[in-house]
Design an enzyme around this catalytic site. Sequence first.
Site, mmCIF file in Angstrom:
data_model
loop_
_atom_site.group_PDB
_atom_site.id
_atom_site.type_symbol
_atom_site.label_atom_id
_atom_site.label_comp_id
_atom_site.label_asym_id
_atom_site.label_seq_id
_atom_site.Cartn_x
_atom_site.Cartn_y
_atom_site.Cartn_z
ATOM 1 N N THR A 122 -2.983 -2.839 -1.983
ATOM 2 C CA THR A 122 -3.094 -2.521 -3.383
ATOM 3 C C THR A 122 -2.360 -3.051 -4.283
ATOM 4 O O THR A 122 -2.894 -3.307 -5.628
ATOM 5 C CB THR A 122 -3.165 -0.756 -3.264
ATOM 6 O OG1 THR A 122 -1.618 -0.361 -2.911
ATOM 7 C CG2 THR A 122 -3.833 0.033 -2.441
ATOM 8 N N HIS A 123 -1.307 -3.529 -3.926
ATOM 9 C CA HIS A 123 -0.306 -4.178 -4.830
ATOM 10 C C HIS A 123 -0.774 -5.437 -5.129
ATOM 11 O O HIS A 123 -0.222 -6.269 -6.133
ATOM 12 C CB HIS A 123 1.154 -4.312 -4.381
ATOM 13 C CG HIS A 123 1.165 -5.263 -2.983
ATOM 14 N ND1 HIS A 123 2.493 -5.405 -2.298
ATOM 15 C CD2 HIS A 123 0.303 -6.124 -2.413
ATOM 16 C CE1 HIS A 123 2.349 -6.350 -1.314
ATOM 17 N NE2 HIS A 123 1.061 -6.462 -1.430
ATOM 18 N N ASN A 124 -1.893 -5.980 -4.539
ATOM 19 C CA ASN A 124 -2.401 -7.384 -4.906
ATOM 20 C C ASN A 124 -3.329 -7.421 -5.981
ATOM 21 O O ASN A 124 -4.060 -8.136 -6.575
ATOM 22 C CB ASN A 124 -3.232 -8.106 -3.812
ATOM 23 C CG ASN A 124 -2.466 -8.298 -2.581
ATOM 24 O OD1 ASN A 124 -1.191 -8.543 -2.835
ATOM 25 N ND2 ASN A 124 -2.631 -8.112 -1.417
#
Length: 429
Positions: A327-329
């Site tokens: 998700t941090h991408n």
Amino acid sequence: MASQEMTATQSSSLSILALAQEILERTQDMTKFFQANNLLSPSFALGSDDPPNNPEYRRLHADLKTSLEDLLRLIDGPRRWLRTFCCTGYDLGALQIALDFDFFHHVPTQGDISLEELAKRSGLDFDRTSRVVRQLRTYRIFEELRPRAISHSSTSLVLRQDDDVRSVVHYSLDEMLKAAADCNVSLKANPHEAHQNLNPFVTRHGVGMFEFYQKYPPKARRFAKAMAGLRKMDNHLDYLLSHSFDWSAISGTVVDCGGGNGHISCSLAQYYPNLNFIVQDSNIDMLAEGQESLPENLYGRVTYLEHNFFEPQPTKDVAAFLIRQCTHNWADNDVVTIFKSFVPGLENSSPDTPLLINDIVIPEPGVWPRHQERIVRQVDMVMLVNCGAKQRTRAEFEMLLKEADPRYEIRNVFDNGPLGLLEVYLKQT
């Protein structure tokens, strides 16, 4: 990890003598830990291993490192520290030269090699070979125990022997550091917008990170190895994933979405024989890397499936869905789409099937020791540079989940580690 940062008044009153006393006491505590556990103290001896990785050592490490950093900053002063900090890029340039010219394999594991021979084997002239190696030895990367004779240090030996760890360093310098250097260009051109196709990585390399790795398969394979290497370097990050959620309470199939080469699934499969794993990823090179390196004892229990997690989840009747450090991408609107894609899979599974989101949960400033907070915020900057994305707080995760589907609810949050875990369920009537 949860120790409170000092107040501004306390911090400003620190003296070098008080810090030195703290360092002595905390070093003594660490020494007692090694003695009590029959462990060798860390050393620079060739082949020496990393210190242990358990909660008690991490606590001792955090306390000692906090004091060491503060003492160093005090005795350096702001100007000298800034001079050192801003010149780090040149030292990283030396490390990239050593990697690209394969110094680490040209230096023998035992004994040494002359600078002249090292230059000959690497294909780089003697002058620059010697300058690069001698700069790296100031960081204890390589040794020169006899004049003009280069041998390995414990650090350079790791870079020779561990392909995964070497890949971490190499991809960081070859792709990521170059992108970071273009932050100002990218953000000045687009100060109010960022996403996969609008960020410093795109400014530098012309395409987004995932398109870049599809375009260059050898670099994609190196990236996959680097992800496995990061797990070795940060193996404490797996603690909450493996110890907070009760894996022994479920049985069946776990779907590892965006799982790359499947190194996390393989690790969990070794510990939990009641579980099988499907590793999903859109990058076929990473899937191929995982299949090639799959241990024989996991054949049939860990399988690989090409799937884009932006598309509706096709797998049904599973024990859990896992999405780890993905998700941090992505920017917020993309994360909403990802969370929506899980809904069909969750609707076609038991109401007790969790969606496990294993990613950094950003803490409030000052809740963690400064150097530990720096690490997670450093990863946040990595996401800004490479993906136009970010790390998120618990509140931000909850907002995106509810936007994806109001039935989502977070039942448990484990955020007392550098890589948090959110246990999410889809309420079904």
